[in-house]
Each structure stands twice: as C-alpha cells, then as structure tokens.
Write an enzyme that holds these catalytic residues in place. Structure first.
Site, PDB file in Angstrom:
ATOM      1  N   GLU A  58      46.225  46.075  48.740  1.00 14.22           N
ATOM      2  CA  GLU A  58      45.986  44.928  49.639  1.00 14.22           C
ATOM      3  C   GLU A  58      47.146  43.949  49.497  1.00 14.22           C
ATOM      4  O   GLU A  58      48.118  44.214  48.784  1.00 14.22           O
ATOM      5  CB  GLU A  58      44.652  44.244  49.305  1.00 14.22           C
ATOM      6  CG  GLU A  58      44.595  43.638  47.916  1.00 14.22           C
ATOM      7  CD  GLU A  58      43.213  43.084  47.548  1.00 14.22           C
ATOM      8  OE1 GLU A  58      42.262  43.198  48.344  1.00 14.22           O
ATOM      9  OE2 GLU A  58      43.085  42.541  46.435  1.00 14.22           O
TER      10      GLU A  58
ATOM     11  N   ASP B  40      45.476  33.534  46.964  1.00 15.13           N
ATOM     12  CA  ASP B  40      46.166  34.271  48.039  1.00 15.13           C
ATOM     13  C   ASP B  40      47.194  33.397  48.758  1.00 15.13           C
ATOM     14  O   ASP B  40      47.191  33.297  50.000  1.00 15.13           O
ATOM     15  CB  ASP B  40      45.149  34.787  49.077  1.00 15.13           C
ATOM     16  CG  ASP B  40      43.954  35.488  48.455  1.00 15.13           C
ATOM     17  OD1 ASP B  40      44.140  36.215  47.460  1.00 15.13           O
ATOM     18  OD2 ASP B  40      42.829  35.308  48.975  1.00 15.13           O
TER      19      ASP B  40
HETATM   20  O1  FUB Z   1      40.540  36.280  48.615  1.00 13.46           O
HETATM   21  C1  FUB Z   1      39.770  37.383  49.033  1.00 13.46           C
HETATM   22  C2  FUB Z   1      40.500  38.648  48.812  1.00 13.46           C
HETATM   23  O2  FUB Z   1      40.813  38.806  47.431  1.00 13.46           O
HETATM   24  C3  FUB Z   1      41.830  38.737  49.488  1.00 13.46           C
HETATM   25  O3  FUB Z   1      41.756  38.957  50.858  1.00 13.46           O
HETATM   26  C4  FUB Z   1      42.445  39.830  48.707  1.00 13.46           C
HETATM   27  O4  FUB Z   1      43.816  39.991  48.899  1.00 13.46           O
HETATM   28  C5  FUB Z   1      42.085  39.438  47.302  1.00 13.46           C
HETATM   29  O5  FUB Z   1      42.974  38.498  46.764  1.00 13.46           O
END
Ligand code: FUB
Length: 327
Positions: free
Chosen positions: A228, A12
């Site tokens: 997301e 991320d």
């Molecule tokens: O790293 C945890 C979660 O996985 C993140 O918040 C999301 O965007 C996904 O990458």
C-alpha cells in the site's frame, strides 16, 4: 525526532510545496471502540485537517493547523473510513484525493476541489468513476499531465481486482493476497483528465520488477512486494515510486524513466517504525529532500493512533536512496 503534530493524531502524511510553503495532508486518526482486525476496521476516520509550515531547516518551524477542511458528512457517496489522502495543484485550483468506503462497503477514491492549499474543499457528489481500493497519490509532471497512483492489499481490497479489471470479487475481501511464485500485485495508475475530476483512461497495473530477473516481484517476497501507500516523486530526471510492504513494515522504492513504468525495484528507504502501518511521502523543500512518515510513539504503540514525523534523506551518486531509520 519528535512528532510534528501533537494535539491530534495524524498519519499517512502527503507533503507538498505550494507557494513556497510546506503543506501536509494526513489522515486524522481518532480513538474508537472498534475491535482491531487485519481488515483495518479500527482505522475509522471521519475528517481531514491540513497543516502548513514555513521552514524545516535547521528545525521545523511552527506548524499551523488549518482545521477540518473536509468532513465525511459532506461527502454524499461515503459510508465510512476516510483513509490516506493526497493533494495536487493544477491550473489555479487545488485538489484533495481521498479513499473511503462507499455505501456498499467498497473502497473508492473521491476528489474535492478548492481555491487554496487549505481549501475549503468541495467534494464531487460521486466517487471517481472506475476508481477502487485506497491510498491515492497524485503526481503532476513537468508537462502538467497529472497521474493518480493507488491501491492497497488486505483491508484496502486491491486483491479483489485481478490485473486491469474493475470487477470486484467479494470472496477475496480481508487479509488475502496472492502466494508463492505468482507475480505480486502492483499498484495502479490512471492518467487524470485535464479537469482532474476523472480518469482519462482506465487504470493499469504497475508491476514492480526484480532488477535481476526483470520479472514482477513474487507474491511471497513480502520484504519487497507492494502492499500500500504508493507515492511518486521525480528527482534527477527519474521517477521514483515508493511504497509500503505492509506486514513486513518497510518503505521501499522502484525507479523508471516514465511515470507509467516499468518500475524496477531499487531498495529500502525506511526500516520498520513503532506500529503496524508505515506510510510516507517524499518532497524537496529548501534544497533538501525530506521523508514524511508516521509512527506510534506518541500513543505508546497503539497501531491506529499515529503521529506524523519528518526526516531528511539522501541519495548516493547513482541516485539510490540511502536507507534510514525512524528516530
Ligand atoms: O490510515 C489508514 C490506512 O493505514 C492507510 O490508507 C494505509 O496506507 C495505512 O497507513
């Protein structure tokens, strides 16, 4: 491209240029014995490291690990899962925004403040009032106004909130989302207060509009709907909102003439990577545009053990981002 960081797992990546240097604010993945599920319980991170580099061209320079700049045990309101963070600079101070579950198991967004790009960061005692869900991305516009974009479906709990309300519906926890022709859920944006520690006004939903119909992308359109990993960058006088489509594993983008939308779907940035999640940032550095992303090559495909990578990306003459593949 080889992973940029190999001594720990990182994911991320939120990249920013501060004082002429490139800084990366990633999640810090770790091994656990937690069962994998669609709620993302296996993503059980407990701290954040910051990394920096002097150059990316013609190849990435030495990556400095500035160590753990914020730990879960130092954040009073958090119970678990320090997920994808971001950082910002404003008026002489640096800010780290991060999502985590509060003591009731509900994802909220916190802020920590520090004197330098690599901290040390001191967290506020409570989550940002009115914050919810995951994946904060802070964008400070040319007029110095800051915005916080956020939200994520399934484990990220965005589906538990309808429209612009902050009322949490626990019956929608887990891998649920809207279906059929219903409008898909957009990410949220909040205008940040001048001190960067709170929302100046309640968050609002940013629907991603279909360029043909001007209507929100339908919930069943999993190749294009927001899931997301919202990220906002400005280029050529336009605002680009990029995001992950989650279960179809694409990075896509939409554009607008305003940081508050409306955002119209523009296309695909990155084809699927090895691993379930895909999450990124886009930054200009040394006159080039870079996509920071992650994949699971180093862990040989273990979904929650990811590694940050970087790749130059390009626009066409109309400002469309050219689709690329992980390498
Ligand atoms: O790293 C945890 C979660 O996985 C993140 O918040 C999301 O965007 C996904 O990458």
């Amino acid at each position: 491209m080889a992973p940029l960081i190999t001594h720990i797992y990182t994911a991320d990546p939120s990249a920013h240029v501060f004082n002429g240097k490139l800084y990366i604010y990633p999640s810090h993945d770790r091994e656990t014995d937690i069962q994998f599920n669609d709620n993302g319980d296996q993503y059980d991170m407990v701290d954040y490291h910051v990394f920096s580099l002097d150059t990316l061209h013609p190849s990435p320079g030495v990556v400095t690990d500035h160590g753990a700049v914020l730990r879960m045990e130092d954040i009073p309101w958090v119970s678990k899962q320090l997920w994808a963070p971001d950082a910002a600079y404003k008026d002489g101070k640096y800010y780290l925004y991060f999502p985590a579950r509060d003591k009731e198991g509900i994802f909220r967004i916190g802020v920590a403040e520090g004197p330098s790009p690599h901290g040390p960061f001191v967290p506020d005692a409570n989550a940002i009032p009115g914050s919810y869900s995951i994946d904060p991305a802070c964008f400070v516009d040319d007029d110095n106004q800051a915005y916080l974009y956020f939200g994520g479906l399934w484990g990220g709990q965005l589906q538990c909130y309808a429209g612009n309300t902050e009322t949490y519906n626990p019956s929608l926890q887990g891998p649920h989302e809207r279906t059929g022709d219903q409008p898909s859920q957009g990410p949220r944006v909040a205008v940040l207060s001048s001190d960067m520690h709170s929302f100046a006004s309640p968050p609002v939903e940013l629907p991603i509009l279909d360029p043909e119909t001007n209507a929100p992308i339908a919930a069943d359109d999993h190749d294009r709907r927001f899931f997301e990993a919202a990220w906002l960058h400005k280029a050529r006088g336009r605002y680009y909102l990029s995001y992950s489509t989650g279960d179809t594993h694409f990075l896509c983008y939409a554009t607008s003439s305003s940081p508050l939308g409306p955002f119209v779907y523009g296309g695909r940035i990155l084809e699927p990577v090895l691993g379930w999640t895909t999450h990124h940032s886009i930054v200009e550095f040394e006159g080039r545009t870079y996509l920071f992303y992650h994949d699971c090559e180093l862990s040989k495909g273990v979904d929650h053990l990811r590694s940050v990578k970087v790749k130059e990306i390009f626009y066409d003459d109309e400002g469309r981002i050219l689709t690329t593949t992980a390498d």
